[in-house]
Design an enzyme around this catalytic site. Structure first.
Site, short mmCIF file in Angstrom:
data_model
loop_
_atom_site.label_atom_id
_atom_site.label_comp_id
_atom_site.label_asym_id
_atom_site.label_seq_id
_atom_site.Cartn_x
_atom_site.Cartn_y
_atom_site.Cartn_z
N LYS A 149 55.41 31.82 48.96
CA LYS A 149 55.95 30.37 47.14
C LYS A 149 55.47 32.49 46.07
CE LYS A 149 52.26 29.10 44.91
NZ LYS A 149 52.39 29.68 43.92
N ASN A 150 54.48 32.45 46.24
CA ASN A 150 54.28 34.48 45.07
C ASN A 150 54.98 35.86 45.49
OD1 ASN A 150 52.87 32.42 44.45
ND2 ASN A 150 50.32 33.56 45.08
N CYS A 157 44.46 27.69 32.61
CA CYS A 157 44.87 26.47 33.62
C CYS A 157 43.37 25.78 34.16
CB CYS A 157 45.71 27.02 34.86
SG CYS A 157 44.75 28.69 35.41
N ARG A 176 42.97 32.63 32.24
CA ARG A 176 43.67 33.81 33.19
C ARG A 176 44.86 34.73 31.74
NH1 ARG A 176 46.73 30.44 37.99
NH2 ARG A 176 47.07 32.44 38.88
N ASP A 199 42.44 32.18 46.96
CA ASP A 199 43.13 31.76 47.40
C ASP A 199 43.01 30.48 48.63
OD1 ASP A 199 44.66 31.49 44.83
OD2 ASP A 199 46.95 32.27 45.80
N ARG A 231 53.28 21.99 44.23
CA ARG A 231 54.08 22.92 44.32
C ARG A 231 53.04 24.44 44.86
NH1 ARG A 231 49.44 25.11 39.87
NH2 ARG A 231 51.14 26.95 40.60
C1 UD1 Z 1 48.30 35.33 41.67
C2 UD1 Z 1 48.65 34.05 42.27
C3 UD1 Z 1 47.07 33.53 42.22
C4 UD1 Z 1 46.27 34.13 43.16
C5 UD1 Z 1 46.15 34.98 42.27
C6 UD1 Z 1 44.68 35.77 42.29
C7 UD1 Z 1 51.13 34.04 42.22
C8 UD1 Z 1 52.44 33.65 41.23
N1 UD1 Z 1 49.93 34.03 41.77
O1 UD1 Z 1 48.62 35.16 40.46
O2 UD1 Z 1 48.29 32.33 43.37
O3 UD1 Z 1 45.67 33.23 42.97
O4 UD1 Z 1 46.94 36.64 42.03
O5 UD1 Z 1 44.80 36.62 44.26
O6 UD1 Z 1 50.94 35.93 42.49
N2 UD1 Z 1 43.42 38.88 34.38
C9 UD1 Z 1 43.28 39.61 33.01
N3 UD1 Z 1 44.23 40.32 32.77
C10 UD1 Z 1 45.96 39.64 33.11
C11 UD1 Z 1 46.00 39.93 34.21
C12 UD1 Z 1 44.86 38.58 35.09
O7 UD1 Z 1 42.11 39.23 32.94
O8 UD1 Z 1 46.30 40.69 32.31
C13 UD1 Z 1 42.30 38.61 35.58
C14 UD1 Z 1 42.76 36.64 35.51
O9 UD1 Z 1 41.87 36.09 34.54
C15 UD1 Z 1 42.19 36.49 37.22
C16 UD1 Z 1 42.62 37.95 38.02
O10 UD1 Z 1 42.41 38.87 36.59
O11 UD1 Z 1 40.55 35.99 36.70
C17 UD1 Z 1 43.52 38.15 38.71
O12 UD1 Z 1 44.26 37.87 38.77
P1 UD1 Z 1 45.87 38.24 38.82
O13 UD1 Z 1 45.24 39.07 40.24
O14 UD1 Z 1 46.88 38.54 37.67
O15 UD1 Z 1 46.33 36.48 39.23
P2 UD1 Z 1 48.24 35.87 39.54
O16 UD1 Z 1 49.21 37.27 39.29
O17 UD1 Z 1 47.62 35.15 37.64
#
Ligand code: UD1
Length: 425
Positions: A25-26, A120, A125, A310, A402
């Site tokens: 999915k990711n 969420c 996030r 995850d 999902r």
């Molecule tokens: C992706 C995955 C999700 C997984 C996560 C961490 C997808 C669609 N989803 O989510 O399943 O759990 O990686 O492995 O691929 N953060 C910030 N600022 C930002 C972006 C992120 O502070 O601009 C923080 C987030 O709040 C979180 C951490 O960084 O605490 C990790 O987030 P991130 O790696 O961005 O996860 P996603 O891409 O949302």
């Protein structure tokens, strides 16, 4: 009162057979968003049939692309130009990964308007790192009525970005925008997840010039034109890990097919530390140990190649049934223990202290009505229900749909007593 779907599971049945892991999915989500970049026809294979993929299709369609399901797991996406540059809140609110449309639209048109995704159940996030990265590429933006309105007036240009943390989404979004920027972009402290490698593999097939995917320094040399291509999505490592936990819970009578060992090292190392014996031949994994032979462990979630956040919830179900005291430390998301009170209702003994959980292994779990708060929490509760004595109802399984394709059907094939029911909320 509205009716929502739940699973009723009568636990304790012996599960035996084979279960196959579907495409990631990711990986699929950013690659779907990358089809926004260039006009033409894309063929994507091994795409899982999930609610999140339906949302991605809805989003691409709303932007003017045509998405056809040409057989079970294969999609043809035709980009004949975007009919709007706005990703609407009504769609983005359903799935945070919709925000990845921003990189694709910016690479295509140099401007866009994308709804902010909001928080969420697993934490706030934010998307600050995505936006900071875009700014370095020459994008000016303002936030107005919940939307990010962004323009690269003089076109996107390469730049040097050091991410404050290795965010998966920010790394993907910036890579997409940088593919057609003028000049070279370097992302340091980039996320190293296999899904990022898959995205870059796809983009390089299209003619992008990306080096270093899978390492913390990614270099993207901007190109003028790219050409759509055909691509097969990698298998889903989180689904694989969930099925592996399932097999361990049932003393290895379930063979997990479609396992990519390279992508699972951070998880497998922990299983080995528990004393688990297994064999992997080709992409099939067989568990050789019994559940009662395993020892408790300490787990800390980390960015890849560490233990994946995850997999934390399904792992918690496993540790609940391992004699002794285990510890789980969640370092990626702030609020990712929502499954703990639910597991405790089923007889688990887990104490939370800030971002740590102490798990005292119990002999058995028992049935209770529980609620899935997010996708992986839902998977953890389903695993627990399959082991628990009696009839459990896992509510709000739309979260599970999902990310796990036909989970109930696959479990039924293994001999589980699981039924999709409608409950009033
Ligand atoms: C992706 C995955 C999700 C997984 C996560 C961490 C997808 C669609 N989803 O989510 O399943 O759990 O990686 O492995 O691929 N953060 C910030 N600022 C930002 C972006 C992120 O502070 O601009 C923080 C987030 O709040 C979180 C951490 O960084 O605490 C990790 O987030 P991130 O790696 O961005 O996860 P996603 O891409 O949302």
């Amino acid at each position: 009162m509205i009716g929502v779907e739940a699973f009723r599971i009568i636990g304790g049945r012996k599960l035996v057979g084979e279960i196959k892991v579907d495409g990631s999915k990711n990986s699929s989500l950013p690659i779907f968003m990358a089809t926004l970049i260039e006009k033409g026809v894309y063929i994507l294979k091994n795409v899982p049939n999930l609610r999140d993929i339906k949302t991605a299709i809805e989003l691409l369609t709303s932007l003017g692309l045509r998405v056809e399901n040409i057989n079970e797991h294969t999609y043809r996406i035709t980009n004949s130009g975007l009919t709007t540059l706005t990703a609407e809140y009504e769609i983005v609110k359903k799935m945070r990964a919709s925000f990845l449309a921003m990189g694709g639209i910016l690479a295509h048109a140099g401007k866009c308007k994308v709804s902010l995704p909001g928080g969420c159940n697993i934490g706030p996030r934010p998307v600050d790192l995505h936006l900071k990265g875009f700014e370095t590429l020459g994008v000016k933006y303002k936030i107005d009525h919940g939307y990010v309105e962004a323009t690269a007036k003089h076109g996107l240009r390469g730049g040097n970005i050091i991410l404050d943390m290795p965010s998966v989404g920010a790394t993907e979004n910036i890579i997409m925008a940088a593919t057609k920027a003028n000049g070279t972009t370097i992302i340091e402290n980039a996320a190293r997840e296999p899904e990022i490698e898959d995205l870059c593999h796809f983009l390089n097939k299209m003619g992008a010039k990306i080096q270093g995917a899978g390492t913390s320094k990614i270099t993207i040399e901007g190109v003028k034109k790219m050409t759509p291509c055909e691509h097969t999505i990698i298998s889903d490592r989180v689904v694989a890990a969930t099925y592996i936990v399932l097999s361990i819970l049932f003393d290895g009578d379930i063979i997990v097919k479609g396992v990519d060992k390279e992508h699972l090292n951070g998880f497998l190392i922990k299983l080995e530390e528990m004393g688990l014996k297994y064999e992997i031949s080709g992409n099939n994994m067989r568990i050789l140990s019994n559940l009662n032979e395993l020892s408790p462990i300490n787990v800390k979630t980390m960015p890849h190649p560490g233990f994946p956040t995850d997999v934390q919830a399904p792992m918690m179900t496993l540790l609940s049934l391992i004699k002794g005291i285990s510890e789980v430390n969640e370092t990626i998301f702030e609020n990712r223990f929502m499954h703990v009170p639910e597991l405790n209702r089923m007889g688990a003994k887990i104490d939370i202290n800030g971002d740590s959980a102490t798990i005292i292994g119990v002999k058995e779990l028992y049935s209770a009505d529980v609620m899935a708060s997010d996708l992986r929490a839902g998977a953890a509760l389903i695993l627990a229900a399959l082991k628990a004595k009696g009839s459990t109802v896992v509510n709000r399984i739309y979260h599970v749909d999902r990310g796990y394709e036909a989970f109930d059907k696959k479990l039924k094939k293994l001999g589980a007593d699981i039924e999709r029911i409608k409950v009033e909320i």
